[in-house]
Motif scaffolding. Structure first.
Motif, PDB file in Angstrom:
ATOM      1  N   ASP A 290      22.610  -1.840  42.701  1.00  0.00           N
ATOM      2  CA  ASP A 290      22.115  -1.723  44.069  1.00  0.00           C
ATOM      3  C   ASP A 290      22.769  -2.797  44.939  1.00  0.00           C
ATOM      4  O   ASP A 290      23.544  -3.630  44.461  1.00  0.00           O
ATOM      5  CB  ASP A 290      20.585  -1.779  44.101  1.00  0.00           C
ATOM      6  N   GLU A 291      22.428  -2.800  46.249  1.00  0.00           N
ATOM      7  CA  GLU A 291      23.126  -3.676  47.184  1.00  0.00           C
ATOM      8  C   GLU A 291      22.871  -5.159  46.916  1.00  0.00           C
ATOM      9  O   GLU A 291      23.691  -6.012  47.270  1.00  0.00           O
ATOM     10  CB  GLU A 291      22.732  -3.336  48.633  1.00  0.00           C
ATOM     11  N   LYS A 292      21.749  -5.501  46.272  1.00  0.00           N
ATOM     12  CA  LYS A 292      21.447  -6.899  45.953  1.00  0.00           C
ATOM     13  C   LYS A 292      22.187  -7.376  44.711  1.00  0.00           C
ATOM     14  O   LYS A 292      22.533  -8.550  44.593  1.00  0.00           O
ATOM     15  CB  LYS A 292      19.937  -7.075  45.728  1.00  0.00           C
ATOM     16  N   ALA A 293      22.438  -6.471  43.788  1.00  0.00           N
ATOM     17  CA  ALA A 293      23.079  -6.844  42.514  1.00  0.00           C
ATOM     18  C   ALA A 293      24.594  -6.769  42.580  1.00  0.00           C
ATOM     19  O   ALA A 293      25.288  -7.546  41.914  1.00  0.00           O
ATOM     20  CB  ALA A 293      22.558  -5.937  41.394  1.00  0.00           C
ATOM     21  N   ILE A 294      25.133  -5.851  43.362  1.00  0.00           N
ATOM     22  CA  ILE A 294      26.563  -5.536  43.289  1.00  0.00           C
ATOM     23  C   ILE A 294      27.449  -6.731  43.656  1.00  0.00           C
ATOM     24  O   ILE A 294      28.547  -6.888  43.115  1.00  0.00           O
ATOM     25  CB  ILE A 294      26.885  -4.306  44.164  1.00  0.00           C
ATOM     26  N   GLU A 295      26.969  -7.605  44.543  1.00  0.00           N
ATOM     27  CA  GLU A 295      27.808  -8.739  44.955  1.00  0.00           C
ATOM     28  C   GLU A 295      27.990  -9.761  43.830  1.00  0.00           C
ATOM     29  O   GLU A 295      28.915 -10.579  43.891  1.00  0.00           O
ATOM     30  CB  GLU A 295      27.207  -9.409  46.196  1.00  0.00           C
ATOM     31  N   PHE A 296      27.140  -9.703  42.801  1.00  0.00           N
ATOM     32  CA  PHE A 296      27.253 -10.638  41.676  1.00  0.00           C
ATOM     33  C   PHE A 296      27.841  -9.984  40.427  1.00  0.00           C
ATOM     34  O   PHE A 296      27.899 -10.602  39.370  1.00  0.00           O
ATOM     35  CB  PHE A 296      25.874 -11.223  41.342  1.00  0.00           C
ATOM     36  N   MET A 297      28.286  -8.733  40.567  1.00  0.00           N
ATOM     37  CA  MET A 297      28.805  -8.004  39.413  1.00  0.00           C
ATOM     38  C   MET A 297      30.175  -7.415  39.759  1.00  0.00           C
ATOM     39  O   MET A 297      30.293  -6.252  40.156  1.00  0.00           O
ATOM     40  CB  MET A 297      27.830  -6.897  38.985  1.00  0.00           C
ATOM     41  N   PRO A 298      31.227  -8.198  39.630  1.00  0.00           N
ATOM     42  CA  PRO A 298      32.578  -7.712  39.952  1.00  0.00           C
ATOM     43  C   PRO A 298      32.903  -6.438  39.157  1.00  0.00           C
ATOM     44  O   PRO A 298      32.639  -6.349  37.963  1.00  0.00           O
ATOM     45  CB  PRO A 298      33.477  -8.872  39.503  1.00  0.00           C
ATOM     46  N   GLY A 299      33.437  -5.453  39.874  1.00  0.00           N
ATOM     47  CA  GLY A 299      33.801  -4.203  39.212  1.00  0.00           C
ATOM     48  C   GLY A 299      32.710  -3.157  39.228  1.00  0.00           C
ATOM     49  O   GLY A 299      32.942  -2.001  38.851  1.00  0.00           O
ATOM     50  N   ALA A 300      31.500  -3.537  39.656  1.00  0.00           N
ATOM     51  CA  ALA A 300      30.398  -2.568  39.714  1.00  0.00           C
ATOM     52  C   ALA A 300      30.602  -1.605  40.880  1.00  0.00           C
ATOM     53  O   ALA A 300      31.299  -1.918  41.854  1.00  0.00           O
ATOM     54  CB  ALA A 300      29.071  -3.289  39.857  1.00  0.00           C
ATOM     55  N   VAL A 301      29.982  -0.430  40.767  1.00  0.00           N
ATOM     56  CA  VAL A 301      30.018   0.554  41.852  1.00  0.00           C
ATOM     57  C   VAL A 301      28.602   0.703  42.400  1.00  0.00           C
ATOM     58  O   VAL A 301      27.615   0.410  41.701  1.00  0.00           O
ATOM     59  CB  VAL A 301      30.557   1.919  41.355  1.00  0.00           C
ATOM     60  N   PRO A 302      28.471   1.158  43.648  1.00  0.00           N
ATOM     61  CA  PRO A 302      27.121   1.282  44.219  1.00  0.00           C
ATOM     62  C   PRO A 302      26.281   2.331  43.491  1.00  0.00           C
ATOM     63  O   PRO A 302      26.760   3.430  43.180  1.00  0.00           O
ATOM     64  CB  PRO A 302      27.397   1.721  45.664  1.00  0.00           C
ATOM     65  N   ALA A 303      25.046   1.982  43.224  1.00  0.00           N
ATOM     66  CA  ALA A 303      24.106   2.942  42.634  1.00  0.00           C
ATOM     67  C   ALA A 303      23.597   3.873  43.720  1.00  0.00           C
ATOM     68  O   ALA A 303      23.509   3.497  44.892  1.00  0.00           O
ATOM     69  CB  ALA A 303      22.939   2.199  41.981  1.00  0.00           C
ATOM     70  N   VAL A 304      23.257   5.092  43.319  1.00  0.00           N
ATOM     71  CA  VAL A 304      22.619   6.044  44.228  1.00  0.00           C
ATOM     72  C   VAL A 304      21.230   6.356  43.690  1.00  0.00           C
ATOM     73  O   VAL A 304      20.881   6.003  42.550  1.00  0.00           O
ATOM     74  CB  VAL A 304      23.460   7.332  44.362  1.00  0.00           C
ATOM     75  N   GLN A 305      20.419   7.008  44.482  1.00  0.00           N
ATOM     76  CA  GLN A 305      19.033   7.275  44.108  1.00  0.00           C
ATOM     77  C   GLN A 305      18.923   7.971  42.750  1.00  0.00           C
ATOM     78  O   GLN A 305      18.037   7.668  41.949  1.00  0.00           O
ATOM     79  CB  GLN A 305      18.369   8.131  45.187  1.00  0.00           C
ATOM     80  N   GLU A 306      19.839   8.883  42.485  1.00  0.00           N
ATOM     81  CA  GLU A 306      19.795   9.652  41.240  1.00  0.00           C
ATOM     82  C   GLU A 306      19.913   8.763  40.002  1.00  0.00           C
ATOM     83  O   GLU A 306      19.384   9.090  38.937  1.00  0.00           O
ATOM     84  CB  GLU A 306      20.936  10.683  41.249  1.00  0.00           C
ATOM     85  N   ASP A 307      20.590   7.630  40.147  1.00  0.00           N
ATOM     86  CA  ASP A 307      20.799   6.757  38.991  1.00  0.00           C
ATOM     87  C   ASP A 307      19.496   6.231  38.402  1.00  0.00           C
ATOM     88  O   ASP A 307      19.396   6.011  37.191  1.00  0.00           O
ATOM     89  CB  ASP A 307      21.694   5.571  39.373  1.00  0.00           C
ATOM     90  N   TRP A 308      18.484   6.024  39.221  1.00  0.00           N
ATOM     91  CA  TRP A 308      17.251   5.424  38.699  1.00  0.00           C
ATOM     92  C   TRP A 308      16.514   6.357  37.740  1.00  0.00           C
ATOM     93  O   TRP A 308      15.760   5.899  36.895  1.00  0.00           O
ATOM     94  CB  TRP A 308      16.319   5.037  39.851  1.00  0.00           C
ATOM     95  N   GLY A 309      16.749   7.643  37.830  1.00  0.00           N
ATOM     96  CA  GLY A 309      16.036   8.578  36.954  1.00  0.00           C
ATOM     97  C   GLY A 309      16.910   9.245  35.917  1.00  0.00           C
ATOM     98  O   GLY A 309      16.500  10.245  35.324  1.00  0.00           O
ATOM     99  N   THR A 310      18.097   8.695  35.648  1.00  0.00           N
ATOM    100  CA  THR A 310      19.062   9.370  34.772  1.00  0.00           C
ATOM    101  C   THR A 310      19.116   8.750  33.380  1.00  0.00           C
ATOM    102  O   THR A 310      19.243   7.526  33.237  1.00  0.00           O
ATOM    103  CB  THR A 310      20.469   9.332  35.400  1.00  0.00           C
ATOM    104  N   GLU A 311      19.025   9.607  32.369  1.00  0.00           N
ATOM    105  CA  GLU A 311      19.325   9.203  30.991  1.00  0.00           C
ATOM    106  C   GLU A 311      20.808   9.504  30.771  1.00  0.00           C
ATOM    107  O   GLU A 311      21.207  10.648  30.612  1.00  0.00           O
ATOM    108  CB  GLU A 311      18.478   9.976  29.975  1.00  0.00           C
ATOM    109  N   TYR A 312      21.644   8.474  30.757  1.00  0.00           N
ATOM    110  CA  TYR A 312      23.084   8.681  30.723  1.00  0.00           C
ATOM    111  C   TYR A 312      23.593   9.123  29.342  1.00  0.00           C
ATOM    112  O   TYR A 312      24.480   9.957  29.234  1.00  0.00           O
ATOM    113  CB  TYR A 312      23.823   7.408  31.113  1.00  0.00           C
ATOM    114  N   LEU A 313      23.073   8.505  28.276  1.00  0.00           N
ATOM    115  CA  LEU A 313      23.614   8.711  26.926  1.00  0.00           C
ATOM    116  C   LEU A 313      25.118   8.450  26.931  1.00  0.00           C
ATOM    117  O   LEU A 313      25.893   9.160  26.289  1.00  0.00           O
ATOM    118  CB  LEU A 313      23.303  10.131  26.423  1.00  0.00           C
ATOM    119  N   ASP A 314      25.517   7.399  27.635  1.00  0.00           N
ATOM    120  CA  ASP A 314      26.930   7.113  27.820  1.00  0.00           C
ATOM    121  C   ASP A 314      27.068   5.631  28.182  1.00  0.00           C
ATOM    122  O   ASP A 314      26.068   4.924  28.365  1.00  0.00           O
ATOM    123  CB  ASP A 314      27.490   8.005  28.946  1.00  0.00           C
ATOM    124  N   TYR A 315      28.296   5.192  28.326  1.00  0.00           N
ATOM    125  CA  TYR A 315      28.562   3.800  28.664  1.00  0.00           C
ATOM    126  C   TYR A 315      28.382   3.580  30.167  1.00  0.00           C
ATOM    127  O   TYR A 315      29.325   3.251  30.899  1.00  0.00           O
ATOM    128  CB  TYR A 315      29.979   3.417  28.215  1.00  0.00           C
TER     129      TYR A 315
END
Length: 416
Positions: A290-315
C-alpha cells in the motif's frame, strides 16, 4: 446416474460392513504394511508422478501448483511416516462417553462410531490419497476418492499400492476406491450420490470448494482456502518477525497455510520493511504494497483492493501498514478465509486480544502459519483443514471422522 459410480457406491457400502468390525490391532498392522509398501513402491510412484508433472508444466501450471503435485522420495517417506504416526494414535472408534443413569434405571451413553462412506474430491495433491486412506481406515470408514486430472497417474499408482497391501492383509480392497474418470460431469454426478456416500470433503481451491458446496446433495465439510495473514505488532522482535514471515511465505508457496498478506504496525515499518523486502526478493517474491509501505520496499508495486482478499498460492505477498492491533484484527476479519492467522508481538495484552478476537480455525502468537497441518499437530495426517464451524474446525484428524450413537441399557423398562 453413471453406472460406474453406482457400482463404486455399492462396493463401498458392502465394504463398510466389514470395516466397521476390524480390531484396532489389525488396523494398525495394515497401516504399517501400507506405509512400508508405499516406500517400496517409490520408483513406481515417482515414474507415474513424472508424467503428471510433465503434463502440468506443458499445460503452463503455476510453479506453486507444480510443487503441490510433485512427489520426491522424501515426500513419499513423509506420506509413509504419516501412516506410521496413525498407528501410534488412539483409535476413537468404540469409545463410550457420558454414560448416565436415569431415574427409571436406564443407562444412557454415547459410543463413537465411523461416519461410514466418505467421499473426497481434491485437486493436484497426491499425498492426499495416502492421508485420506490412512485416516479413514483407522476410523473404520470407507473412502471414495475423486482426484483431478493433473494428478491422475500419481493417484492411480498410490491406490494400486494400497489395494495390493489390503489384499495381502486379508482386508477388502474396496476400503479405498478411486474414480478414474476425471471429467467435471462425473464429479457432478458423484456429488449427488447421497444414497451411497455419507459425507463429502472437498480439498482444493476456492472454485472447487464453492462448486461442491453449491452442487452436492451429500453433507459437505468445507476445507477452506487460505488467505492467511501475519501482523507485526509495534512491540515485535523484528528479527524473529522477518524469519517467520520468510518461512510462512516461501517455505512452500502453493499450500493453504502459506502467508498471503502482511500487516505491519506504522511504528516499525521503517526498520522492518527494507530488510524484509531484500530477503523476500532474494526468494523472487513479488511485493504488492500500500501507499504507506511501498516507499520502504524498493521494487514493490502498488497494491490494489483485490490484493487484500486474494489467496495467491504463488510468490506474491501483499503488505499493508496499520496503526493498531484493533485495526489489524478488523482488517483480518474482513478479508480472511477463516484458516490461519498470526501476530508477532512481545505484548501479552495484544497477543490475548488477537487470540480472542480473530475469527479463524488456527490463531498463532509468534509462530509461522505453516504449522496448521495434521502432521504438525500430532494427528499423523489430516483429511483437510476445516474452515467451517459445524462438526469440525481446523486440521481434521481421527476424531473428526467419527460420529456418535446413543447406546441404552435397560432391564425391562417400558414408557408410561
Amino acid at each position: 446416474m453413471n453406472e460406474m459410480l453406482i457400482e463404486l457406491g455399492k462396493k463401498a457400502k458392502a465394504a463398510e460392513d466389514s470395516l466397521r468390525t476390524i480390531s484396532t490391532d489389525k488396523k494398525n498392522q495394515v497401516l504399517s504394511a501400507v506405509a512400508d509398501h508405499l516406500v517400496a513402491c517409490s520408483e513406481k510412484l515417482l515414474k507415474a508422478n513424472e508424467t503428471d508433472v510433465a503434463n502440468g508444466r506443458a499445460n503452463h501450471m503455476p510453479e506453486g501448483l507444480v510443487d503441490r503435485l510433485l512427489l520426491t522420495k522424501e515426500r513419499i517417506e513423509s506420506m509413509a511416516e504419516g501412516l506410521r504416526q496413525l498407528v501410534g494414535l488412539e483409535d476413537p472408534v468404540g469409545e463410550v462417553t457420558g454414560m448416565k443413569k436415569r431415574p427409571n434405571g436406564l443407562l444412557i451413553g454415547q459410543k463413537r462410531v465411523p461416519l461410514g462412506v466418505i467421499g473426497i474430491i481434491y485437486e493436484a495433491r497426491p499425498n492426499v490419497t495416502a492421508d485420506a486412506f490412512g485416516l479413514c481406515f483407522k476410523t473404520g470408514n470407507v473412502v471414495i476418492l475423486k482426484g483431478g486430472s493433473d494428478a491422475i497417474h500419481s493417484n492411480q499408482a498410490i491406490v494400486e499400492c494400497i489395494r495390493e497391501t489390503l489384499k495381502e492383509q486379508g482386508i477388502v480392497e474396496d476400503a479405498i476406491q478411486l474414480i478414474t474418470d476425471t471429467s467435471r460431469e462425473t464429479a457432478g454426478e458423484f456429488m449427488k450420490m447421497n444414497q451411497y456416500v455419507d459425507v463429502l470433503i472437498p480439498r482444493g481451491g476456492k472454485g472447487l470448494i464453492k462448486a461442491v458446496v453449491n452442487q452436492s446433495t451429500i453433507p459437505v465439510i468445507e476445507t477452506g482456502t487460505g488467505n492467511c495473514h501475519i501482523y507485526v505488532d509495534e512491540t515485535a522482535d523484528l528479527n524473529m518477525a522477518a524469519d517467520i514471515i520468510l518461512n510462512a511465505k516461501t517455505q512452500r508457496v502453493g499450500v493453504c497455510n502459506a502467508c498471503e498478506s502482511l500487516l505491519v504496525h506504522d511504528s516499525v515499518k521503517e526498520k522492518l520493511l527494507p530488510v524484509l523486502a531484500r530477503r523476500l526478493q532474494e526468494k523472487n517474491v513479488e511485493l504488492r504494497a500500500d501507499e504507506k509501505a511501498i516507499e520502504f520496499m524498493p521494487g514493490a508495486v502498488p497494491a490494489v483492493q483485490e490484493d487484500w482478499g486474494t489467496e495467491y498460492l504463488d510468490y506474491i505477498l501483499s503488505i499493508k501498514v496499520v496503526y493498531s492491533v484493533e485495526e489489524a484484527i478488523a482488517h483480518i476479519n474482513q478479508y480472511n478465509t477463516g484458516h490461519s492467522e498470526a501476530i508477532i508481538t512481545e505484548n501479552y495484552t495484544h497477543a490475548q486480544k488477537f487470540l480472542d478476537q480473530v475469527d479463524a480455525a488456527a490463531v498463532y502468537v509468534n509462530a509461522s502459519t505453516r504449522f496448521t497441518d495434521g502432521f504438525e499437530f500430532g494427528y499423523g495426517a489430516e483429511i483437510g483443514i476445516s474452515t467451517q464451524k459445524l462438526h469440525a474446525r481446523g486440521p481434521m484428524g481421527l476424531l473428526a471422522l467419527t460420529t456418535t450413537k446413543y447406546i441404552i441399557y435397560g432391564n425391562g423398562q417400558i414408557r408410561q
